[in-house]
Each structure stands twice: as C-alpha cells, then as structure tokens.
Enzyme design. Sequence first.
Site, PDB file in Angstrom:
ATOM      1  N   LYS A  39      15.723  -5.734  12.343  1.00 45.27           N
ATOM      2  CA  LYS A  39      16.364  -4.863  11.359  1.00 45.27           C
ATOM      3  C   LYS A  39      17.049  -3.661  12.006  1.00 45.27           C
ATOM      4  CE  LYS A  39      13.380  -6.325   7.517  1.00 45.27           C
ATOM      5  NZ  LYS A  39      12.671  -5.895   6.284  1.00 45.27           N
ATOM      6  N   LYS A  92       9.628   7.513   7.382  1.00 44.53           N
ATOM      7  CA  LYS A  92       8.791   6.312   7.478  1.00 44.53           C
ATOM      8  C   LYS A  92       9.001   5.637   8.811  1.00 44.53           C
ATOM      9  CE  LYS A  92       8.278   1.815   5.396  1.00 44.53           C
ATOM     10  NZ  LYS A  92       8.832   0.854   4.470  1.00 44.53           N
ATOM     11  N   TYR A 131      -2.016   3.413   1.711  1.00 43.78           N
ATOM     12  CA  TYR A 131      -2.948   2.392   1.216  1.00 43.78           C
ATOM     13  C   TYR A 131      -4.366   2.947   1.142  1.00 43.78           C
ATOM     14  CZ  TYR A 131       1.151  -0.320   2.303  1.00 43.78           C
ATOM     15  OH  TYR A 131       2.442  -0.760   2.341  1.00 43.78           O
ATOM     16  N   GLU A 165      20.881  11.627   8.389  1.00 41.96           N
ATOM     17  CA  GLU A 165      20.604  10.680   7.296  1.00 41.96           C
ATOM     18  C   GLU A 165      20.025  11.407   6.071  1.00 41.96           C
ATOM     19  OE1 GLU A 165      21.045   7.634   6.570  1.00 41.96           O
ATOM     20  OE2 GLU A 165      21.289   6.417   8.373  1.00 41.96           O
ATOM     21  N   SER A 205       1.764   0.158   6.601  1.00 41.83           N
ATOM     22  CA  SER A 205       0.748  -0.878   6.727  1.00 41.83           C
ATOM     23  C   SER A 205       0.135  -0.940   8.120  1.00 41.83           C
ATOM     24  CB  SER A 205       1.340  -2.232   6.350  1.00 41.83           C
ATOM     25  OG  SER A 205       2.443  -2.559   7.194  1.00 41.83           O
ATOM     26  N   ARG A 226       4.804  -7.146   6.123  1.00 44.34           N
ATOM     27  CA  ARG A 226       5.638  -8.358   6.061  1.00 44.34           C
ATOM     28  C   ARG A 226       4.766  -9.597   5.887  1.00 44.34           C
ATOM     29  NH1 ARG A 226       9.868  -6.496  10.832  1.00 44.34           N
ATOM     30  NH2 ARG A 226      10.707  -4.718   9.691  1.00 44.34           N
ATOM     31  N   LYS A 246      14.217   5.948   7.855  1.00 36.15           N
ATOM     32  CA  LYS A 246      13.314   4.809   8.015  1.00 36.15           C
ATOM     33  C   LYS A 246      13.630   4.143   9.346  1.00 36.15           C
ATOM     34  CE  LYS A 246      11.909   0.409   6.042  1.00 36.15           C
ATOM     35  NZ  LYS A 246      11.958  -0.468   4.858  1.00 36.15           N
TER      36      LYS A 246
HETATM   37  C1  PBG Z   1      11.258  -3.424   3.145  1.00 37.88           C
HETATM   38  C2  PBG Z   1      10.071  -2.553   3.271  1.00 37.88           C
HETATM   39  C3  PBG Z   1       9.201  -2.570   4.333  1.00 37.88           C
HETATM   40  C4  PBG Z   1       8.205  -1.654   4.054  1.00 37.88           C
HETATM   41  C5  PBG Z   1       8.497  -1.077   2.817  1.00 37.88           C
HETATM   42  N1  PBG Z   1       9.666  -1.645   2.340  1.00 37.88           N
HETATM   43  C6  PBG Z   1       9.206  -3.421   5.539  1.00 37.88           C
HETATM   44  C7  PBG Z   1      10.425  -3.541   6.331  1.00 37.88           C
HETATM   45  O1  PBG Z   1      11.317  -2.683   6.306  1.00 37.88           O
HETATM   46  O2  PBG Z   1      10.529  -4.553   7.026  1.00 37.88           O
HETATM   47  C8  PBG Z   1       7.047  -1.374   4.943  1.00 37.88           C
HETATM   48  C9  PBG Z   1       5.848  -0.780   4.318  1.00 37.88           C
HETATM   49  C10 PBG Z   1       4.637  -0.866   5.168  1.00 37.88           C
HETATM   50  O3  PBG Z   1       4.665  -1.342   6.314  1.00 37.88           O
HETATM   51  O4  PBG Z   1       3.580  -0.437   4.675  1.00 37.88           O
HETATM   52  N2  PBG Z   1      12.276  -3.024   2.357  1.00 37.88           N
END
Ligand code: PBG
Length: 323
Positions: free
Chosen positions: A216, A247, A312, A232, A273, A204, A194
């Site tokens: 992050k 991701k 989505y 990983e 998203s 968010r 990720k």
């Molecule tokens: C946080 C989390 C995130 C997403 C899924 N779980 C956002 C982040 O890591 O800040 C993102 C999913 C998306 O953008 O559709 N644990």
Amino acid sequence: MDLSHRPRRLRRLESIRGLVRETRLDVGMLIYPMFLVEGEGKREPIDSMPGQFRYSIDTCIDVCRQNLDLGIAAVNLFGYCDDKNDAATGAYAADGLIPRAVTAIKAELPQLCVQTDVALDPYTHHGHDGLVVGDEVVNDPTVDVLCRMALAHAAAGVDWVAPSDMMDGRVGAIRRALDDKGYNHVGILAYSAKYASAFYGPFRGALKSAPKKGDKKSYQMDPANRREALHEMQLDIEEGADVIMVKPALAYLDIIADARASFDVPIAAYNVSGEYSMLMAAAEKGWVDADEGMLEMVTSIHRAGADMVLTYFAPRVAALLNR
Ligand code: PBG
C-alpha cells in the site's frame, strides 16, 4: 553529590504521585473498533487478535451496550464482506452490513457515537483501499466510490465517517457530498497521517483483506517521513476534517506530538491491531503484564497529544479505570 534537589520526594506515596500526575486517562476518550459479520448470535474469535471477535449486528449491540455502561461512548465499525468485486459495489450498498448495523445500533443506543470505516479494501478481491486499473490504485475514481460509501453510511444514521484510504482530496469530496445531501451534521474523522505499516497485519487477518498483490506504499505514507504528515494533516483540515488522526500510534508518537503543537483541531490516534497483538502475545508467554503494558501504551499516546484513542483495549482499559 548535590542533593539540594530530591525529585523522588514526589514519588513516595501513590497519594503524592496522584497529585503530581500530568496525564490522566478518561473512559470518555476511548473509541472501540469492532468487526462485523453477517448472521445472528455470532462471536467469532479472531486468531490474530486474542480477545477480539467478529460480531453479528445483535451481539455487536450487546457489546456496545456494555461499553456504554463502562463509559465508552464511541464505536468504530469495520465490515467483513464475502461479496467482493473489483468495483467494490458492496462498499456502498444501501442494504449492506454496515448501513444495517448503523441503523440498528442507533435505534437501540442513540447516545452512542457510531463511526464507520470508509475504504474499499474489505470489498475488493485485490484488497487495496481503492479501485485498481492495471497495476495502479487510481485516485479520482476511488474518491467517487468513497463518497457513495459515506453517503450510504450517512443515510443509515452514522455520526462520523472515517476515511482510512489515504486517497488525495477525499476529505473535501466527502464533505461536499454529505453537505449536498443534507448530512451536514455528519462528522469526518480523517486518517490524515496513515503510514504503510507492518502493524496492520492482524487486522488484515480479521477481515481477510490483505492485498493480494503489491503493497500500500503508493497511497499510505512512508514511515520515514515527518514533515509530510503535517502537510497531509494541513490539507485534511483545509478540506473540512473535524478530527485528524495519526496511525499507527506507538511508533509515531513524535508525529502525534507534532500534530498537537501545530494544530488546534481534535487529534485521534489509532492504537492498531499489531500493537494490540504484540502485547497480547507477549502477555500469553508471561513476558509482559498485559494490563500494565496496555495502560502504559494508552497513556503514552494521550501524553503525546492525542485527545482520543481508538484501541482494542478500550473495554479492558475502561474496566481498570472504573475500578
Ligand atoms: C484499511 C484499514 C486498515 C486498518 C484500518 N483500516 C488496514 C490497512 O490499511 O491495510 C488497520 C487497523 C488495525 O491494524 O488495527 N482501510
């Protein structure tokens, strides 16, 4: 001009294109991510994600039922939490929104694969995926809380937990915690690679979970790194992940392809998203056709090597595939 080869012969008719098509989408590979809120009869539009909503448990079940009718057999749940605190106690409350939703959904639709996000960001004021001490997101104490969270979801009847936090060692710890309590049937969909991505912005907004301070990057991966992703993924497989995930998806198709070439476990990819909202925004302006763009996106993710796709667009893709 050497025309002894004419590749266009195989593109002449849709019937011929169908015969030589190398990749096909199937509704069975789609996982629909959904956002939950407390209340009843709720379907709150998410500004940053046109066409997506925050649902209460009852309306979420309605959508899951419609999805099942379309052939979408999996849902991945995210909870919106108002009761935030720095110990993230809301993350593992046995009577929290997510455990209640899981139990209610499984009671109505036992055949649906119900998956839950495991990370602390919706449950803390600071919005980080782990506990914060000083300026640091601390690893090992966070893993203890993630285990409690996974256990609360397992007790509620979840099929897969999906740790999305990128703490070290959490897949193994969650696996042991689940097994110790007799939840050896609960699967782990590990967010293994990720990346620290700008494309999570709209999500968010949906959960009001943006980090208040900092970013992050001390736990999510550097977008510049490719070999590290394989490392990983290797670690998560060794620790007991059932499915590994990459991701975001679109800017990381090479990582998905590398994963496919390197490992034999099932691979998931998250069409996040930002990827969704980027296309929806361009479609609203009339610049890109949403249906065509969406199918092209999801096809490319599958072509790169993902067995399953969190998107989505899932209901919209399914409606087109079923036509
Ligand atoms: C946080 C989390 C995130 C997403 C899924 N779980 C956002 C982040 O890591 O800040 C993102 C999913 C998306 O953008 O559709 N644990």
